[in-house]
Design a protein around this motif. Structure first.
Motif, PDB file in Angstrom:
ATOM      1  N   PRO A 120       0.792  -1.258   0.116  1.00 17.73           N
ATOM      2  CA  PRO A 120       0.207  -0.070  -0.287  1.00 17.73           C
ATOM      3  C   PRO A 120       0.576   1.276  -0.487  1.00 17.73           C
ATOM      4  CG  PRO A 120      -1.404  -1.184   1.535  1.00 17.73           C
ATOM      5  CD  PRO A 120       0.909  -2.008   1.101  1.00 17.73           C
ATOM      6  N   ASP A 121       2.061   1.433   0.379  1.00 17.27           N
ATOM      7  CA  ASP A 121       3.225   2.156   0.784  1.00 17.27           C
ATOM      8  C   ASP A 121       4.113   2.743  -0.935  1.00 17.27           C
ATOM      9  OD1 ASP A 121       1.566   3.090   3.121  1.00 17.27           O
ATOM     10  OD2 ASP A 121       3.403   1.404   4.081  1.00 17.27           O
ATOM     11  N   GLY A 122       3.991   1.421  -1.814  1.00 17.06           N
ATOM     12  CA  GLY A 122       4.830   1.900  -3.051  1.00 17.06           C
ATOM     13  C   GLY A 122       5.268   0.429  -2.820  1.00 17.06           C
ATOM     14  N   THR A 123       5.914  -0.145  -3.758  1.00 13.68           N
ATOM     15  CA  THR A 123       7.201  -1.562  -3.862  1.00 13.68           C
ATOM     16  C   THR A 123       7.902  -1.123  -3.809  1.00 13.68           C
ATOM     17  OG1 THR A 123       4.990  -1.373  -6.877  1.00 13.68           O
ATOM     18  CG2 THR A 123       7.176  -2.400  -6.462  1.00 13.68           C
ATOM     19  N   VAL A 124       8.552  -2.369  -3.454  1.00 16.20           N
ATOM     20  CA  VAL A 124       9.870  -2.599  -2.711  1.00 16.20           C
ATOM     21  C   VAL A 124      10.240  -3.951  -3.393  1.00 16.20           C
ATOM     22  CG1 VAL A 124      11.190  -3.705  -0.476  1.00 16.20           C
ATOM     23  CG2 VAL A 124       9.459  -1.709  -0.417  1.00 16.20           C
ATOM     24  N   MET A 125      11.595  -4.624  -3.478  1.00 17.57           N
ATOM     25  CA  MET A 125      11.656  -4.895  -4.162  1.00 17.57           C
ATOM     26  C   MET A 125      12.531  -6.400  -3.239  1.00 17.57           C
ATOM     27  SD  MET A 125      13.412  -6.424  -7.558  1.00 17.57           S
ATOM     28  CE  MET A 125      13.356  -5.801  -8.263  1.00 17.57           C
ATOM     29  N   VAL A 126      11.715  -7.806  -3.368  1.00 14.81           N
ATOM     30  CA  VAL A 126      11.637  -8.603  -2.250  1.00 14.81           C
ATOM     31  C   VAL A 126      13.212 -10.291  -3.038  1.00 14.81           C
ATOM     32  CG1 VAL A 126      11.140 -10.391  -1.028  1.00 14.81           C
ATOM     33  CG2 VAL A 126       9.554  -8.522  -1.379  1.00 14.81           C
ATOM     34  N   ASN A 127      13.873 -10.126  -2.288  1.00 17.35           N
ATOM     35  CA  ASN A 127      14.683 -12.053  -2.361  1.00 17.35           C
ATOM     36  C   ASN A 127      14.194 -12.673  -1.445  1.00 17.35           C
ATOM     37  OD1 ASN A 127      16.248 -13.615  -3.029  1.00 17.35           O
ATOM     38  ND2 ASN A 127      18.014 -12.688  -1.722  1.00 17.35           N
ATOM     39  N   ARG A 128      13.289 -13.773  -2.549  1.00 19.01           N
ATOM     40  CA  ARG A 128      12.109 -14.288  -2.060  1.00 19.01           C
ATOM     41  C   ARG A 128      13.180 -15.560  -1.867  1.00 19.01           C
ATOM     42  NH1 ARG A 128       8.255 -16.436  -5.750  1.00 19.01           N
ATOM     43  NH2 ARG A 128       7.356 -16.717  -3.578  1.00 19.01           N
ATOM     44  N   GLY A 129      14.797 -15.757  -2.225  1.00 22.59           N
ATOM     45  CA  GLY A 129      15.020 -16.816  -2.091  1.00 22.59           C
ATOM     46  C   GLY A 129      16.328 -17.497  -3.517  1.00 22.59           C
ATOM     47  N   TYR A 130      16.621 -18.686  -2.905  1.00 26.33           N
ATOM     48  CA  TYR A 130      17.208 -19.545  -3.570  1.00 26.33           C
ATOM     49  C   TYR A 130      16.356 -20.930  -4.358  1.00 26.33           C
ATOM     50  CZ  TYR A 130      19.980 -23.283  -4.453  1.00 26.33           C
ATOM     51  OH  TYR A 130      20.874 -24.646  -5.897  1.00 26.33           O
ATOM     52  N   VAL A 131      16.640 -20.970  -5.355  1.00 26.46           N
ATOM     53  CA  VAL A 131      15.873 -21.937  -6.304  1.00 26.46           C
ATOM     54  C   VAL A 131      17.734 -22.372  -6.890  1.00 26.46           C
ATOM     55  CG1 VAL A 131      13.711 -20.943  -6.794  1.00 26.46           C
ATOM     56  CG2 VAL A 131      16.359 -20.657  -8.594  1.00 26.46           C
ATOM     57  N   PRO A 132      17.479 -24.165  -7.623  1.00 26.53           N
ATOM     58  CA  PRO A 132      18.156 -24.445  -7.956  1.00 26.53           C
ATOM     59  C   PRO A 132      18.331 -24.016  -9.196  1.00 26.53           C
ATOM     60  CG  PRO A 132      16.808 -26.113  -7.260  1.00 26.53           C
ATOM     61  CD  PRO A 132      16.242 -24.754  -6.917  1.00 26.53           C
ATOM     62  N   THR A 133      19.444 -24.734 -10.715  1.00 22.45           N
ATOM     63  CA  THR A 133      19.087 -24.003 -11.785  1.00 22.45           C
ATOM     64  C   THR A 133      18.599 -24.838 -12.227  1.00 22.45           C
ATOM     65  OG1 THR A 133      21.293 -26.074 -11.975  1.00 22.45           O
ATOM     66  CG2 THR A 133      22.503 -23.576 -11.882  1.00 22.45           C
ATOM     67  N   ASP A 134      18.078 -25.957 -12.588  1.00 21.27           N
ATOM     68  CA  ASP A 134      16.895 -26.163 -13.118  1.00 21.27           C
ATOM     69  C   ASP A 134      15.538 -25.817 -12.930  1.00 21.27           C
ATOM     70  OD1 ASP A 134      16.561 -27.509 -10.679  1.00 21.27           O
ATOM     71  OD2 ASP A 134      16.795 -29.504 -11.967  1.00 21.27           O
ATOM     72  N   LYS A 135      15.612 -24.511 -12.322  1.00 19.06           N
ATOM     73  CA  LYS A 135      14.128 -24.659 -11.640  1.00 19.06           C
ATOM     74  C   LYS A 135      13.772 -22.939 -11.668  1.00 19.06           C
ATOM     75  CE  LYS A 135      12.041 -28.221  -9.750  1.00 19.06           C
ATOM     76  NZ  LYS A 135      11.190 -28.647 -10.530  1.00 19.06           N
ATOM     77  N   ARG A 136      15.113 -22.491 -12.787  1.00 19.44           N
ATOM     78  CA  ARG A 136      14.726 -20.919 -12.805  1.00 19.44           C
ATOM     79  C   ARG A 136      13.615 -20.428 -13.796  1.00 19.44           C
ATOM     80  NH1 ARG A 136      19.303 -17.719 -17.011  1.00 19.44           N
ATOM     81  NH2 ARG A 136      18.850 -15.289 -16.870  1.00 19.44           N
ATOM     82  N   ASP A 137      13.933 -21.439 -14.412  1.00 18.25           N
ATOM     83  CA  ASP A 137      12.422 -20.894 -15.296  1.00 18.25           C
ATOM     84  C   ASP A 137      11.270 -20.481 -14.500  1.00 18.25           C
ATOM     85  OD1 ASP A 137      10.132 -20.663 -16.994  1.00 18.25           O
ATOM     86  OD2 ASP A 137      10.901 -21.686 -18.426  1.00 18.25           O
ATOM     87  N   PRO A 138       9.865 -19.652 -13.591  1.00 16.35           N
ATOM     88  CA  PRO A 138       8.938 -20.073 -13.251  1.00 16.35           C
ATOM     89  C   PRO A 138       7.857 -21.175 -13.493  1.00 16.35           C
ATOM     90  CG  PRO A 138       9.634 -17.663 -13.829  1.00 16.35           C
ATOM     91  CD  PRO A 138      10.015 -18.309 -14.850  1.00 16.35           C
ATOM     92  N   ALA A 139       8.003 -21.736 -15.201  1.00 21.06           N
ATOM     93  CA  ALA A 139       7.674 -22.683 -14.974  1.00 21.06           C
ATOM     94  C   ALA A 139       7.253 -23.375 -14.639  1.00 21.06           C
ATOM     95  CB  ALA A 139       7.336 -22.491 -16.776  1.00 21.06           C
ATOM     96  N   THR A 140       8.819 -23.888 -14.391  1.00 26.27           N
ATOM     97  CA  THR A 140       9.693 -25.314 -13.452  1.00 26.27           C
ATOM     98  C   THR A 140       9.034 -25.442 -11.761  1.00 26.27           C
ATOM     99  OG1 THR A 140      11.270 -24.570 -12.793  1.00 26.27           O
ATOM    100  CG2 THR A 140      11.311 -26.035 -14.843  1.00 26.27           C
ATOM    101  N   ARG A 141       8.047 -23.945 -11.206  1.00 26.83           N
ATOM    102  CA  ARG A 141       7.940 -24.367  -9.938  1.00 26.83           C
ATOM    103  C   ARG A 141       6.813 -23.625  -9.711  1.00 26.83           C
ATOM    104  NH1 ARG A 141      10.784 -18.937  -9.568  1.00 26.83           N
ATOM    105  NH2 ARG A 141      12.924 -18.264 -11.136  1.00 26.83           N
TER     106      ARG A 141
END
Length: 243
Positions: A102-123
């Motif tokens: 509600p106060d604005g947009t903030v960048m969030v590092n949601r965490g780690y994914v392995p190399t084979d899960k880089r594509d959001p379609a795989t998770r």
């Protein structure tokens, strides 16, 4: 004359070495205070971001980094950026996702994914929608890496640094120049995996201080011993020889 010049050189060296020792003691006091401050922040109860967008750009490392915060909003998964990472879990990517609050947009590092899960379609299970609550640590933008780290290449969508300003320009976002490292939270599918913030500071200043002071004391001691030995030799040489 030579003895006088040698004495001057020894004095300069002892003063210089002692000065380096004093500097390391000062660094030790600074590093100890920093570690205590960061430890207190990391283990403190999370606080809401009370300043709002007008005050967010003024965040500083001394006052805000590693501060534990809590915020609510909606993730913009369509603006996600994957940043290459080497972690305790192996090579993979940090998932950097803007969170609209509600106060604005903030960048969030949601965490780690392995190399084979880089594509959001795989998770897809972890790409949760709706309002979410994020708890994590404030981190300043990473605009420089280690000696051999690669620079970001936005044109090829290749990212090696969590440079928030650069990511924001590529994704056409308006966010402050810091991000939030999300803590570990249960997610469908288990990815991204948060809570991997490394809070570790090297603190070898005491060893360095002892080394510099030892060198100064050793040089002074050896010089004094040689000086006294030389004087005794001269006195012995001045005595009349027996005939």
């Amino acid at each position: 004359m030579r003895r006088f010049l040698a004495l001057i050189c020894v004095c300069v060296a002892v003063v210089t070495l002692s000065g380096l020792g004093i500097w390391q003691v000062q660094r030790l006091m600074w590093k100890t205070a920093l570690i205590e401050t960061v430890t207190a922040r990391v283990h403190a109860a999370p606080q809401p971001l009370v300043r709002g967008p007008a005050g967010w750009p003024a965040f500083t490392a001394e006052r805000d980094e590693y501060r534990r915060v809590r915020l609510r909003g909606h993730f913009r998964h369509d603006k996600e950026t994957q940043v290459y990472a080497l972690t305790d879990l192996g090579a993979g990517y940090w998932v950097m996702t803007p969170l609209e609050t509600p106060d604005g947009t903030v960048m969030v590092n949601r965490g780690y994914v392995p190399t084979d899960k880089r594509d959001p379609a795989t998770r897809t299970a972890g790409q949760i929608g709706g309002e979410v609550e994020v708890t994590g640590l404030v981190r300043l933008s990473q605009d420089r890496g280690w000696l051999f780290s690669q620079p970001n290449d936005p044109a090829k969508d290749q990212w090696f640094l969590r440079d928030v300003a650069q990511i924001a320009r590529a994704r056409q976002l308006k966010v402050p120049n810091w991000f939030v490292d999300a803590e570990a939270t249960p997610l469908p599918g288990g990815l991204p995996q948060g809570g991997l913030t490394v809070v570790r500071f090297t603190n070898n200043h005491l060893v360095y201080a002892i080394t510099w002071f030892s060198l100064a004391g050793g040089l002074a001691g050896i010089s004094l011993w040689l000086s006294r030995r030389g004087r005794r030799g001269e006195m012995s040489g001045d005595e009349p020889q027996a005939k």
